[in-house]
Design an enzyme around this catalytic site. Structure first.
Site, PDB file in Angstrom:
ATOM      1  N   THR A  83       0.600  -1.330  -0.001  1.00  0.00           N
ATOM      2  CA  THR A  83       0.119   0.080   0.086  1.00  0.00           C
ATOM      3  C   THR A  83       0.760   1.404  -0.095  1.00  0.00           C
ATOM      4  O   THR A  83       1.834   1.484   1.027  1.00  0.00           O
ATOM      5  CB  THR A  83      -0.786  -0.059   1.352  1.00  0.00           C
ATOM      6  OG1 THR A  83      -0.897  -1.335   1.925  1.00  0.00           O
ATOM      7  CG2 THR A  83      -2.231   0.724   0.961  1.00  0.00           C
ATOM      8  N   THR A 158       8.133  -3.367  -0.991  1.00  0.00           N
ATOM      9  CA  THR A 158       9.624  -2.994  -0.988  1.00  0.00           C
ATOM     10  C   THR A 158      10.384  -4.498  -1.103  1.00  0.00           C
ATOM     11  O   THR A 158      11.495  -4.323  -1.729  1.00  0.00           O
ATOM     12  CB  THR A 158      10.231  -2.269   0.250  1.00  0.00           C
ATOM     13  OG1 THR A 158       9.773  -2.993   1.546  1.00  0.00           O
ATOM     14  CG2 THR A 158       9.580  -0.913   0.304  1.00  0.00           C
ATOM     15  N   ASP A 159      10.115  -5.625  -0.765  1.00  0.00           N
ATOM     16  CA  ASP A 159      10.900  -6.848  -0.366  1.00  0.00           C
ATOM     17  C   ASP A 159      11.454  -7.299  -1.805  1.00  0.00           C
ATOM     18  O   ASP A 159      12.650  -7.501  -1.570  1.00  0.00           O
ATOM     19  CB  ASP A 159       9.971  -7.682   0.219  1.00  0.00           C
ATOM     20  CG  ASP A 159       9.838  -7.760   1.866  1.00  0.00           C
ATOM     21  OD1 ASP A 159      10.388  -6.551   2.259  1.00  0.00           O
ATOM     22  OD2 ASP A 159       9.462  -8.792   2.540  1.00  0.00           O
ATOM     23  N   LYS A 236      17.828  -3.729  -1.810  1.00  0.00           N
ATOM     24  CA  LYS A 236      17.268  -3.313  -0.372  1.00  0.00           C
ATOM     25  C   LYS A 236      18.276  -3.850   0.515  1.00  0.00           C
ATOM     26  O   LYS A 236      18.605  -4.829   0.593  1.00  0.00           O
ATOM     27  CB  LYS A 236      15.849  -4.198  -0.170  1.00  0.00           C
ATOM     28  CG  LYS A 236      15.245  -3.657   1.235  1.00  0.00           C
ATOM     29  CD  LYS A 236      13.862  -4.482   1.309  1.00  0.00           C
ATOM     30  CE  LYS A 236      13.170  -3.795   2.599  1.00  0.00           C
ATOM     31  NZ  LYS A 236      11.912  -4.369   3.114  1.00  0.00           N
TER      32      LYS A 236
END
Lengths: 409, 645
Positions: A83, A158-159, A236
């Site tokens: 989200t 984001t993962d 990341k």
């Protein structure tokens, strides 16, 4: 409890010899949640509740109907889960994701000041549940939009964001409009969320002339600048910070300042070459992180089921010498084995040590400073759309800026 | 707020003043949602900047207070400290609350007579003044519907909550507010009472009693700033006003009295205005090029720097803006100040500021003011005048209704406007922390640890001979255990109480003074008056080279140390040498006697020296020789006597 009580209804609760009124929120097999008038939720054990009686039914308030699309160059925001825009109903405490353009602009009213916004939710899954088929679907949707020369912003969890950005970089050749990914590390129901700035910055970048897939995220923990990363050069690097994403082995290609002005460094502009969509990815490519103690059995199984294998080796690109003969067996069967480094920073070099030379001898392809995940999506792309020889030939060639000759850090 | 006063006792004067308290206590130990220490003022380690935005289901839902704060477009800078981590930076999810912290909150809830919730359900309460990096304060109810016995009546306890302390504001730099992270996340227990108090004095007394009761948990931080109160007050015909940040007990009474005066005058103003033609149709005139303000530097300088001087009528407000108790002008100025508009002046203040009576009349004529009309003047950027006028219009509308419901801040001399009263619709669940079950078996365990009540402690100290007021004093300053031990050890309850009250009169306790007094004490020179005037170096020397001194222990609490040539022993709150240790001495002696029974029987009292040596091996340094020898002699005689029979 009476069946007629539904979420939002005003109720009176008898509990531990006292009684109070509040809003019924939910009930499961253990706990009943009541929202008090002062806003607090109480989670009462069902067994400790004397009774719940209905005081009045909930009256749903209507969402404002005003149609706003915003002003400025058109940008399409495509949601893929994770989200980035949501709104909180403080009456019930519910957090809802924004789905329509109206909701998006309501949740992020500043967007309307910089762009005319279109939105579409194309996927709604957790980032870690993403499959290769999803990358193809996203690529197709994006291709449709950019064919009309509208910039596209893709919101994403984001993962595994850098896998998707990398996949799209390869699947869409010579995009005719910007393709920009963004995400948030703090959910957008929070006043401190990074989503607000990230999304605004991404929309700005989607209005520019950038012709390569990029990712826009916080540069530091402060809300003062965003980095624009190449979709094939980032990773990341932190599980929770806002500035988790870093360009590895290259500089970010640009920066968005607090006033949403873009300062570009070296970036690919939209060019006149024909745009092309590739719509296949090989499912028979694997990514293996080498570690001391990795059994030969496991390595064999891994190599047997795949046509292409990316290794994240130690240091300059090593795995144990014990596997060298196995590796040779597989490469001579026509399997492609590429070597990257689990150090992430720096390039592989198989010429320095005997182990490296043995691996070269066995047919391992050194992949320079390409990140392991990027090499993985690239090989999936190559084996999906080209014959094996072409794939082998292209794997260590720079196609989308994923490989660089010079490194300064 | 009118109420039918049905159940009120006849003795009380009729009174519609309603006062409620929200008392906040900082809890000792780690922070609420991370392992950082709850100490303030430590090393600074760089800073970062953030902004905050608020989104809600519908525009009208947006909490009015939150809206107003956000519209200011502020930026926040946060200074990192040694005692802050990624959690305070809002860069990592909160960790589970500490066990001790949670237990303290349950203990306090029980002291307040509350029912304990089945599960702690933490919520996010939106606060966007930047004082929380997340933009919300995490808070959860621990106890509900309690009852506290005040001096004159029972006070209802609405709730006891456990929440995180906000950042400390360091300074404001234009649109930027600088905060320090050291205080953020310190556990805070908030006790909210029902609006059951009827006077400022009663509110102060109840706050003090609650403070005393809560301190019995032994887990409340001692720093002066660690206890704060918010007050809610309404009077007959008025509305609820919330007053934030009352720092001390003594301030409660003063702030409330001033606030009640303010509210009363506002109701009087409303009555005056009923008979007048009050209107929000303000006639605005640009007076920049007039000659009236050449002697008023603020205006003339402002005009030179590109601002404009505006005059406007305030229809019907003459004589209520600044006239005796009527201070509506100040109310307007306060509202303007919170949006950064200063320098509002009005006709009730004139002549003043180099503006003479003639100028006043001329301005009045120029603006077309009628008899009851006042006028206002301001120097301002032209773009801001619209906002300025709107704020003034709103305050005039409020004036017709008497007391507007609002949130105010406590000041030296009363209160000042902060923001509209926050609604209740700005909370939603904290999803990063699971429900924490407080099951009956856990509660039973905690109940066992409940401290004695204030009344029980005071009664005990009184029974020892400590004067009642001194007993209360010792509880308030948390040295009641030390006092009890002193009386048990030295007798002289009145002198001990007075002595300790001097030592603990300052925070932190005055070591020098303590040493001096202990010195006098030890020489048997125990004066009954003017202890405070005694100053000399020294410690309290006991026999056998033992000394007592007041010092800091590892957790930086002040404590008493018993020192002899072998060891230092902290005796602070467990200072009970006599009662405990005599039993121990008896045990040592009895076991030595048991082992040497035949020897004693053989040699009779001649065995004393030998046996004493054996006892001393075990008891040396812990007991006075005299005490040992007396007890041993008695025991040996017992044995001999028995053998004789």
């Amino acid at each position: 409890m009476s069946d007629t009580i539904e979420s939002g209804d005003k109720v009176e609760v008898q509990w531990k010899g006292t009684k109070f009124s509040g809003m019924f929120i939910s009930k499961d097999e253990k706990v009943t949640v009541i929202k008090l008038q002062n806003g607090y939720n109480l989670s009462l054990e069902n067994s400790s509740i004397g009774s719940i009686s209905l005081l009045s039914k909930f009256v749903q308030r209507k969402f404002s109907e005003e149609k706003v699309t915003g002003e400025g160059k058109r940008v399409f925001v495509l949601g893929t889960g994770g989200t980035i825009a949501s709104y909180v109903d403080y009456e019930t405490g519910a957090v809802k994701p924004a789905e329509t353009p109206q909701e998006m602009l309501h949740a992020q009213p500043d967007l309307a000041k910089i762009a005319s916004i279109g939105t579409e939710i194309i996927l709604n899954i957790l980032s870690e549940d993403m499959q290769k088929a999803d990358w193809i679907n996203i690529a197709k949707k994006v291709y449709e939009r950019i064919s009309e020369r509208d910039g596209v912003v893709i919101t994403h969890g984001t993962d595994v964001l850098s896998f998707t950005s990398s996949a799209l970089s390869f699947l869409i050749e010579n995009p005719k409009a910007p393709i920009v990914f963004t995400a948030s590390q703090r959910s957008p129901d929070r006043p401190s969320s990074d989503a607000f700035f990230n999304l605004k910055g991404a929309v700005r970048v989607a209005q520019s002339d950038v012709g390569q897939v990029c990712v826009v995220m916080h540069s530091s923990t402060s809300d003062d600048a965003l980095d624009i990363h190449s979709g094939v050069r980032l990773r990341k690097m932190h599980s929770s910070r806002r500035d988790a994403f870093k360009s590895i082995n290259s500089e970010p290609i640009g920066r968005v300042d607090r006033d949403l002005r873009i300062q570009w460094r070296k970036y690919e502009k939209i060019n006149e070459k024909p745009m092309k969509l590739y719509d296949k990815l090989s499912e028979k490519v694997g990514l293996l992180y080498f570690y001391p103690g990795l059994s030969e059995e496991l390595f064999e199984k891994f190599a047997q089921v795949n046509d292409g294998l990316i290794l994240a080796g130690t240091g300059l690109g090593h795995i144990t010498n014990r596997f060298a003969s196995r590796v040779k067996e597989y490469t001579s069967q026509g399997k492609i084995i590429g070597m990257t480094t689990q150090c992430l920073y720096g390039a592989v070099d198989l010429e320095v040590y005997t182990t490296g030379r043995n691996l070269l001898e066995a047919g391992v392809i050194p992949l320079h400073d390409m990140l392991p995940e990027v090499a993985y999506t690239k090989l999936s792309f190559l084996l999906g759309n080209f014959d094996v020889d072409t794939a082998r030939n292209l794997l260590d060639k720079n196609l989308r800026g994923e490989i660089s000759e010079r490194r300064t850090e | 707020m009118t109420r039918i006063s049905g159940g009120r006792s006849l003795k009380e004067e009729p009174n519609d003043t309603k006062i409620g308290l929200e008392i906040h206590f900082q809890v000792k130990g780690r922070k609420l949602f991370c392992e950082c220490l709850g100490e303030e003022s430590v090393l600074e380690l760089g800073s970062f900047e953030r902004k905050l935005s608020v989104v809600s289901g519908e525009k009208s839902d947006k909490d009015a207070a939150a809206m107003q704060e956000s519209s200011k477009g502020k930026e926040y800078e946060y200074i990192k400290t040694e005692n802050s981590c990624l959690v305070e930076m809002d860069e990592e999810p909160p960790h589970l609350p500490g066990r001790e912290t949670l237990e303290t909150a349950v203990v306090v809830s029980l002291i307040m007579g509350c029912r304990i919730v089945d599960n702690v359900h933490f919520m996010r309460k939106i606060v966007i003044d930047g004082s929380n990096t997340s933009g919300f304060q995490r808070t959860g109810i621990i106890g509900l519907h309690g009852n506290f016995k005040g001096n004159s009546r029972n006070i209802g306890i609405t709730s006891v909550t456990l929440e995180e302390e906000a950042c400390k504001k360091v300074r404001e730099e234009g649109e930027k507010i600088v905060y320090n992270l050291d205080r953020l996340g310190i556990p805070l227990i908030e006790i909210s009472t029902d609006p059951d108090m009827r006077s400022p004095k009663e509110a102060r007394e109840v706050a003090q009693s609650i403070g005393l009761a809560v301190k019995q948990s032994g887990m409340i931080r001692r720093e002066a700033s660690s206890i704060r109160q918010d007050l809610n007050v309404s009077i007959k015909g008025g509305n609820r006003v919330e007053i934030k940040g009352v720092q001390s007990l003594s301030q409660i009474e003063k702030v409330l009295s001033k606030e009640i005066e303010r509210q009363e005058s506002l109701i009087e103003i409303a009555n005056v205005l009923k008979g007048r033609a009050v209107s929000t149709g303000l006639l605005l005139e640009d007076l920049t090029n007039s000659n009236y303000f050449k002697d008023y530097e603020l205006f003339s300088k402002g005009a030179k720097s590109g601002k404009k001087i505006f005059g406007f009528t305030l229809p019907g407000l003459s004589g209520v803006l600044n006239n005796g108790r009527f201070r509506l002008g100040k109310e307007i100025a306060e509202r303007l100040k919170v949006v950064g508009i200063g320098g509002f002046i009005h006709s009730d203040e004139l002549p003043n500021y180099g503006i003479g009576e003639n100028e006043k009349q001329e301005i009045s004529r120029k603006l077309g003011s009628k008899t009851d009309d006042a006028f206002g003047l301001i120097v301002l950027e032209p773009t801001k005048i619209e906002v300025c006028i709107e704020i003034i219009q709103n305050r005039i509308k409020d004036a017709l209704g008497g007391v507007p419901a609002e949130t105010r801040g406590a000041t030296e001399n009363g209160t000042r406007y902060l923001r509209p009263l926050a609604g209740s619709s700005r909370m939603y669940p904290e999803t990063d922390i699971p429900l924490i079950r407080l099951d009956p078996s856990y509660l039973k365990e905690v109940e066992k640890k409940l401290p004695p009540t204030v009344e029980q402690r005071v009664n005990l100290l009184e029974a020892l001979g400590v004067p009642r007021q001194e007993a209360f004093n010792s509880l308030w300053k948390e040295y009641d255990d030390v006092l009890e031990s002193f009386v048990n050890e030295f007798g002289n309850p009145k002198i001990c109480a007075k002595f300790l009250s001097v030592v603990f009169s300052s925070e932190p306790p005055d070591l020098q003074k303590a040493k001096t007094l202990i010195n006098r004490f030890s020489k048997g020179n125990i004066p009954s008056e003017s202890l405070e005037s005694l100053y000399q170096d020294g410690e309290f020397g006991l026999s056998e080279n033992r000394k007592i001194m007041l010092t800091k222990n590892e957790s930086l609490d002040f404590t008493l140390i018993l020192k002899d040539q072998h060891e230092m022993k902290e005796i602070g709150v467990d200072f009970k040498i006599k009662s405990e240790d005599t039993e121990k001495l008896v045990r040592i002696i009895e076991s030595v006697i048991e082992e040497n029974k035949s020897l004693i029987k053989e040699r009779g009292e001649g065995s004393f020296k030998l046996i004493m040596g054996k006892v001393m091996k075990e008891a040396r340094g812990q007991f006075e020789g005299k005490e040992i020898s007396e007890l041993l002699t008695k025991k040996i005689r017992d044995v001999i006597g028995k053998s004789d029979n």
